[in-house]
Motif scaffolding. Structure first.
Motif, PDB file in Angstrom:
ATOM      1  N   GLY A  18       0.830  -1.222  -0.081  1.00 43.08           N
ATOM      2  CA  GLY A  18       0.016   0.117  -0.002  1.00 43.08           C
ATOM      3  C   GLY A  18       0.816   1.171   0.041  1.00 43.08           C
ATOM      4  O   GLY A  18       0.252   2.192   0.004  1.00 43.08           O
ATOM      5  N   GLN A  19       2.231   1.332  -0.108  1.00 43.95           N
ATOM      6  CA  GLN A  19       2.877   2.530   0.156  1.00 43.95           C
ATOM      7  C   GLN A  19       3.479   2.926  -1.218  1.00 43.95           C
ATOM      8  O   GLN A  19       3.425   2.003  -2.356  1.00 43.95           O
ATOM      9  CB  GLN A  19       4.255   1.959   0.886  1.00 43.95           C
ATOM     10  CG  GLN A  19       4.050   1.404   2.223  1.00 43.95           C
ATOM     11  CD  GLN A  19       3.106   2.138   3.027  1.00 43.95           C
ATOM     12  OE1 GLN A  19       3.060   3.573   3.037  1.00 43.95           O
ATOM     13  NE2 GLN A  19       1.990   1.231   3.537  1.00 43.95           N
ATOM     14  N   LYS A  20       3.919   4.085  -1.365  1.00 40.05           N
ATOM     15  CA  LYS A  20       4.475   4.635  -2.702  1.00 40.05           C
ATOM     16  C   LYS A  20       5.761   5.435  -2.309  1.00 40.05           C
ATOM     17  O   LYS A  20       5.365   6.483  -1.678  1.00 40.05           O
ATOM     18  CB  LYS A  20       3.379   5.550  -3.437  1.00 40.05           C
ATOM     19  CG  LYS A  20       2.009   4.728  -3.764  1.00 40.05           C
ATOM     20  CD  LYS A  20       1.145   5.682  -4.394  1.00 40.05           C
ATOM     21  CE  LYS A  20      -0.047   5.029  -5.078  1.00 40.05           C
ATOM     22  NZ  LYS A  20      -0.808   6.217  -5.796  1.00 40.05           N
ATOM     23  N   PRO A  21       6.938   4.777  -2.571  1.00 38.71           N
ATOM     24  CA  PRO A  21       7.221   3.669  -3.380  1.00 38.71           C
ATOM     25  C   PRO A  21       6.988   2.305  -2.215  1.00 38.71           C
ATOM     26  O   PRO A  21       6.690   2.585  -1.163  1.00 38.71           O
ATOM     27  CB  PRO A  21       8.658   3.746  -3.743  1.00 38.71           C
ATOM     28  CG  PRO A  21       9.195   4.563  -2.775  1.00 38.71           C
ATOM     29  CD  PRO A  21       8.286   5.642  -2.405  1.00 38.71           C
TER      30      PRO A  21
END
Length: 282
Positions: free
Chosen positions: A250-253
């Motif tokens: 769910g993270q970016k990056p």
């Protein structure tokens, strides 16, 4: 009670954690922390013991998976509201179910081995339910009569295997060491409200997950009743109830796990785990 298993892999012995944090040897009392021990009668027998009359286990002994004789591990996906949101998916109308192979079960502090071809290794702290009485078409009001206790589960996942190829999620969930259990199973009488437990996970000291089981879409009672409509749950079976927001996916990056990194995770009242990621070696 806090029941556990200790000793070398494949040769674990049953034990309990006493009120002073000392591991006590139960091998003279029961064969293992297995389906026969997890019944109401089996647990009542252990409650009647005086822990101080049991031999103390030397400090530093390896802890194995807290339950033996697991016939299946049933998991619930997308069961936290914030996790469904971070995944960009709608909240499910009914529990999303998948399985983990029982060969994925490992000790709470054993290394997690990245399988061959792994590129997107992820973490998932989860509340685990341990079944103590056969459950088949169980009504929600009767669910807790079928639960022996609870434990910490790390539903380790390989997202490329899980999502980016054809087939079912089970492929990304079932590698060896992908289901650390423990450090102990806490009996249900010591967890008055399983929907009010804080759970968290860190990687190399950075906290990624920090939530409570109150964010579950489907409660413990919902989950056990629902699953028992589709399969018989046996004593010793594990249900992993879903993970909160904060997974790498769910993270970016996306900060996928790499060899050498260490996960530390825990649930209020149920203890902590710690695993270091290692590369697969033939």
């Amino acid at each position: 009670m806090k029941l556990l298993r200790f000793g070398p892999q494949g040769h674990e012995r049953p034990g309990l954690l006493d009120g002073n944090g000392v591991v006590r040897d139960l091998s003279g009392v029961v064969a293992d922390i297995d389906p026969a021990t997890l019944t109401d009668e089996g647990l009542a027998r252990l409650r009647a013991l005086d822990p101080e009359r049991l031999a103390a286990v030397p400090e530093g002994a390896r802890l194995g998976p807290c339950v033996a004789g697991v016939s299946k591990v049933v998991c619930v996906g997308l069961n936290y509201r914030a996790h469904a949101a971070e995944s960009g998916m709608a909240e499910p109308a009914e529990p999303v179910l998948f399985m983990k192979a029982t060969t994925s079960i490992s000790g709470p502090n054993d290394p997690v081995i990245a399988p061959k071809g792994s590129t997107k290794l992820d973490w998932e702290v989860e509340l685990g339910i341990v079944i103590g009485k056969t459950a088949r078409y169980v009504e929600k009001a009767d669910v807790f009569d079928h639960i022996a206790g609870y434990c910490v589960v790390n539903d380790v996942s390989e997202r490329a295997f899980q999502i980016e190829s054809t087939g079912q999620w089970v492929k990304g969930k079932s590698a060896d060491t992908f289901c650390p259990l423990g450090p102990w199973m806490v009996t249900r009488d010591e967890v008055p409200d399983p929907q009010a437990l804080r759970l968290w996970l860190e990687v190399d000291g950075k906290r990624w997950q920090d939530s409570t089981t109150g964010d579950m879409i489907f409660t413990v009672a919902d989950i056990v009743s629902y699953i028992s409509r589709f399969m018989t749950l046996l004593p010793g079976d594990i249900i992993a109830t879903g993970t909160p927001q904060g997974v790498a996916l769910g993270q970016k990056p996306q900060p996928w796990l790499k060899p050498g990194q260490t996960m530390r995770l825990g649930i209020e009242g149920l203890g902590e785990q710690q695993q270091t990621v290692q590369s697969y070696k033939d």
